[in-house]
Structures are given as structure tokens and as C-alpha cells.
Design an enzyme around this catalytic site. Structure first.
Site, PDB file in Angstrom:
ATOM      1  N   LYS A   1       0.837  -1.209   0.000  1.00 12.94           N
ATOM      2  CA  LYS A   1       0.000   0.000   0.000  1.00 12.94           C
ATOM      3  C   LYS A   1       0.868   1.255   0.000  1.00 12.94           C
ATOM      4  CE  LYS A   1      -2.102  -1.122   3.874  1.00 12.94           C
ATOM      5  NZ  LYS A   1      -1.407  -2.370   4.224  1.00 12.94           N
TER       6      LYS A   1
ATOM      7  N   ARG B   1      12.149  -5.836   4.890  1.00  8.36           N
ATOM      8  CA  ARG B   1      12.085  -4.412   5.238  1.00  8.36           C
ATOM      9  C   ARG B   1      12.765  -4.170   6.586  1.00  8.36           C
ATOM     10  NH1 ARG B   1       6.368  -1.485   5.391  1.00  8.36           N
ATOM     11  NH2 ARG B   1       6.143  -2.631   7.315  1.00  8.36           N
TER      12      ARG B   1
ATOM     13  N   ARG C   1      10.770   0.285  12.152  1.00 11.48           N
ATOM     14  CA  ARG C   1       9.387   0.172  12.641  1.00 11.48           C
ATOM     15  C   ARG C   1       9.313  -0.925  13.695  1.00 11.48           C
ATOM     16  NH1 ARG C   1       4.688   0.337   8.197  1.00 11.48           N
ATOM     17  NH2 ARG C   1       3.665  -0.927   9.787  1.00 11.48           N
TER      18      ARG C   1
HETATM   19  P1  AP5 Z   1       4.791  -1.535   1.799  1.00 13.02           P
HETATM   20  O1  AP5 Z   1       4.538  -0.727   0.587  1.00 13.02           O
HETATM   21  O2  AP5 Z   1       5.418  -0.861   2.974  1.00 13.02           O
HETATM   22  O3  AP5 Z   1       3.465  -2.295   2.263  1.00 13.02           O
HETATM   23  P2  AP5 Z   1       2.268  -1.771   3.152  1.00 13.02           P
HETATM   24  O4  AP5 Z   1       1.054  -2.490   2.686  1.00 13.02           O
HETATM   25  O5  AP5 Z   1       2.227  -0.271   3.169  1.00 13.02           O
HETATM   26  O6  AP5 Z   1       2.761  -2.356   4.543  1.00 13.02           O
HETATM   27  P3  AP5 Z   1       2.674  -1.790   5.997  1.00 13.02           P
HETATM   28  O7  AP5 Z   1       3.474  -2.733   6.848  1.00 13.02           O
HETATM   29  O8  AP5 Z   1       3.029  -0.343   6.083  1.00 13.02           O
HETATM   30  O9  AP5 Z   1       1.137  -1.976   6.266  1.00 13.02           O
HETATM   31  P4  AP5 Z   1       0.322  -1.938   7.545  1.00 13.02           P
HETATM   32  O10 AP5 Z   1      -1.061  -1.918   7.050  1.00 13.02           O
HETATM   33  O11 AP5 Z   1       0.644  -3.017   8.520  1.00 13.02           O
HETATM   34  O12 AP5 Z   1       0.859  -0.608   8.258  1.00 13.02           O
HETATM   35  P5  AP5 Z   1       0.164   0.718   8.756  1.00 13.02           P
HETATM   36  O13 AP5 Z   1       1.243   1.711   8.895  1.00 13.02           O
HETATM   37  O14 AP5 Z   1      -1.017   1.054   7.912  1.00 13.02           O
HETATM   38  O15 AP5 Z   1       5.663  -2.803   1.341  1.00 13.02           O
HETATM   39  C1  AP5 Z   1       6.194  -3.708   2.288  1.00 13.02           C
HETATM   40  C2  AP5 Z   1       7.570  -4.200   1.764  1.00 13.02           C
HETATM   41  O16 AP5 Z   1       7.370  -4.946   0.563  1.00 13.02           O
HETATM   42  C3  AP5 Z   1       8.528  -3.051   1.395  1.00 13.02           C
HETATM   43  O17 AP5 Z   1       9.824  -3.418   1.764  1.00 13.02           O
HETATM   44  C4  AP5 Z   1       8.379  -2.923  -0.130  1.00 13.02           C
HETATM   45  O18 AP5 Z   1       9.560  -2.466  -0.725  1.00 13.02           O
HETATM   46  C5  AP5 Z   1       8.050  -4.355  -0.532  1.00 13.02           C
HETATM   47  N1  AP5 Z   1       7.163  -4.437  -1.710  1.00 13.02           N
HETATM   48  C6  AP5 Z   1       6.089  -3.655  -1.972  1.00 13.02           C
HETATM   49  N2  AP5 Z   1       5.496  -4.029  -3.121  1.00 13.02           N
HETATM   50  C7  AP5 Z   1       6.193  -5.090  -3.588  1.00 13.02           C
HETATM   51  C8  AP5 Z   1       6.070  -5.923  -4.743  1.00 13.02           C
HETATM   52  N3  AP5 Z   1       5.082  -5.758  -5.638  1.00 13.02           N
HETATM   53  N4  AP5 Z   1       6.970  -6.919  -4.919  1.00 13.02           N
HETATM   54  C9  AP5 Z   1       7.972  -7.118  -4.007  1.00 13.02           C
HETATM   55  N5  AP5 Z   1       8.159  -6.352  -2.899  1.00 13.02           N
HETATM   56  C10 AP5 Z   1       7.264  -5.341  -2.694  1.00 13.02           C
HETATM   57  O19 AP5 Z   1      -0.399   0.290  10.176  1.00 13.02           O
HETATM   58  C11 AP5 Z   1       0.439   0.005  11.265  1.00 13.02           C
HETATM   59  C12 AP5 Z   1      -0.384  -0.098  12.540  1.00 13.02           C
HETATM   60  O20 AP5 Z   1      -1.017   1.171  12.813  1.00 13.02           O
HETATM   61  C13 AP5 Z   1      -1.545  -1.094  12.531  1.00 13.02           C
HETATM   62  O21 AP5 Z   1      -1.117  -2.412  12.859  1.00 13.02           O
HETATM   63  C14 AP5 Z   1      -2.477  -0.495  13.600  1.00 13.02           C
HETATM   64  O22 AP5 Z   1      -2.023  -0.790  14.884  1.00 13.02           O
HETATM   65  C15 AP5 Z   1      -2.312   1.012  13.373  1.00 13.02           C
HETATM   66  N6  AP5 Z   1      -3.305   1.552  12.428  1.00 13.02           N
HETATM   67  C16 AP5 Z   1      -3.047   2.114  11.199  1.00 13.02           C
HETATM   68  N7  AP5 Z   1      -4.186   2.487  10.593  1.00 13.02           N
HETATM   69  C17 AP5 Z   1      -5.190   2.150  11.449  1.00 13.02           C
HETATM   70  C18 AP5 Z   1      -6.613   2.259  11.375  1.00 13.02           C
HETATM   71  N8  AP5 Z   1      -7.219   2.771  10.284  1.00 13.02           N
HETATM   72  N9  AP5 Z   1      -7.332   1.791  12.427  1.00 13.02           N
HETATM   73  C19 AP5 Z   1      -6.742   1.266  13.522  1.00 13.02           C
HETATM   74  N10 AP5 Z   1      -5.405   1.125  13.654  1.00 13.02           N
HETATM   75  C20 AP5 Z   1      -4.635   1.565  12.625  1.00 13.02           C
END
Ligand code: AP5
Length: 191
Positions: A13, A127, A135
């Protein structure tokens, strides 16, 4: 254009959001980034959020809704925005639908990035190595919990947005550029 990027942790994402921001000039609203910034700033909300995030649990809906509803009223969101990591529960999706309705706005498209759990684990481990563990939720144990939470609480949004005719799915296991090309195709179709 108002779009949502939906998908499990590590599905790409953030990667695709960065590309969309650069290509289309749309504002990215990442609730994860906003909560991490609040945690780093040491605010009460931020510190509460950090504890939950480190355990791989979700932050309560009311906190996240408060952050999002204030943010979308800012002037840079007037021409649209890209939501990355929000909504994440049916409660958030319903509250957000109502929020947009009250403002006379609607969503253009919801793009789902589909990636198998075992691939997610290896991406997060990569990552963690590449960023030196920047992180605190990037570890195998917390990821396991984040995945359970995704399957239980976020996956139901697929049906929610399908019913509204907004959902488009992409194979997120393709190369980044190919995923990006599929995103472009759906954005071209969306209003
Ligand atoms: P990346 O692009 O970083 O993936 P991502 O989906 O953004 O992963 P995140 O770990 O950031 O998602 P998340 O939903 O857990 O985190 P968030 O910050 O929202 O890619 C990941 C890796 O893969 C990278 O190294 C990249 O280079 C690689 N990659 C990407 N595409 C690729 C491809 N096609 N092929 C190969 N490699 C690839 O949430 C974190 C925490 O915050 C949650 O757990 C929760 O506690 C809280 N939180 C956030 N939003 C909310 C909400 N709305 N409600 C409640 N709690 C929330």
C-alpha cells in the site's frame, strides 16, 4: 479522485501510494504514518496508539475517525485524497461513508492488493533488515498478530465495498511496476 488502498500488512500500500502521489499529485493519508508521528511526538493519543501498534492490534475507531475527519477538512484534500491503511474495520468504513455523505462527497474506487500471507512475512523481514528495524511492529511475532487482525477485522471490508460496486482487485505479488500499471488502469476508469 478519492481512493482507498486496501490490503494486508506488507501488501504494498505504501509503495503504490508513493507512486500515485508522484504521478497524480494526490495527497496521501496514511493512518499508520499519522499514528507513528503522534507516537514520536509523545502526545497522549500517540503514546496510547504506540502501545497497541507494537502489539499488532488496531487503534480504537474513535481515535482514528477523529484524526481522519480533521485531516480531510484541510485545504490540500479539496481535490481528493488517497487513503492508505484506512478504513480497517467495518465500523470505520460505515462511519467514513456517513462522514463523506454529510460533506456531499463520495469515493471513486477501492483498490485491493492481494498477497499471500507467506509472501508478506518475507517482505516484512526484508524491510526490517533494510531499515534496521525502524518500525517497532516489523517482526515475525507482531506480523502474525497483524495478519490475524487483518483477516478478522479488515477483510470484511472487501464485501462491504464490493456491494457498493467500488472494489477492484489486483494481484499484489506481481512486480511493483506491474502492480502500478494495474493501479493506473483502474484509476483511469474511476470518476
Ligand atoms: P509496503 O509498501 O510498505 O506495504 P504496506 O502495505 O504499506 O505495509 P505496511 O506494513 O506499512 O502496512 P500496515 O497496514 O501493517 O501498516 P500501517 O502503517 O497502515 O511494502 C512492504 C515491503 O514490501 C517493502 O519493503 C516494499 O519495498 C516491498 N514491496 C512492496 N510491493 C512489492 C512488490 N510488488 N513486490 C515485491 N516487494 C514489494 O499500520 C500500522 C499499525 O497502525 C496497525 O497495525 C495499527 O495498529 C495502526 N493503524 C493504522 N491504521 C489504522 C486504522 N485505520 N485503524 C486502527 N489502527 C490503525
Amino acid at each position: 479522485m478519492r481512493l482507498i488502498l486496501l490490503g494486508p500488512p506488507g501488501s504494498g500500500k505504501g509503495t503504490q501510494a508513493a507512486r500515485i502521489v508522484e504521478k497524480y499529485g494526490i495527497v496521501q493519508l496514511s493512518t499508520g504514518e499519522m499514528l507513528r508521528a503522534a507516537g514520536a511526538a509523545g502526545t497522549e493519543v500517540g503514546l496510547t496508539a504506540k502501545k497497541l501498534m507494537d502489539r499488532g492490534e488496531l487503534v480504537p475507531d474513535d481515535i482514528v475517525m477523529g484524526i481522519i475527519s480533521e485531516r480531510i477538512d484541510e485545504s490540500d484534500c479539496a481535490n481528493g485524497f488517497l487513503l492508505d491503511g484506512f478504513p480497517r474495520t467495518l465500523g470505520q468504513a460505515e462511519a467514513f461513508e456517513k462522514l463523506l455523505e454529510d460533506k456531499g462527497l463520495s469515493l471513486s474506487v477501492v483498490i485491493l492488493l492481494e498477497v499471500a500471507d507467506e509472501v508478506l512475512l518475507s517482505r516484512i523481514e526484508n524491510r526490517r533488515r533494510e531499515t534496521g528495524g525502524a518500525r517497532s511492529d516489523d517482526n515475525a511475532e507482531t506480523l502474525k498478530k497483524r495478519l490475524i487482525v487483518y483477516h478478522d477485522q479488515t477483510k470484511p471490508l472487501i464485501g462491504f465495498y464490493k456491494e457498493r460496486g467500488l472494489l477492484k482487485s489486483i494481484d499484489g505479488m506481481q512486480a511493483v511496476e506491474k502492480v502500478g500499471a494495474d493501479v493506473d488502469a483502474y484509476m483511469a476508469e474511476a470518476k
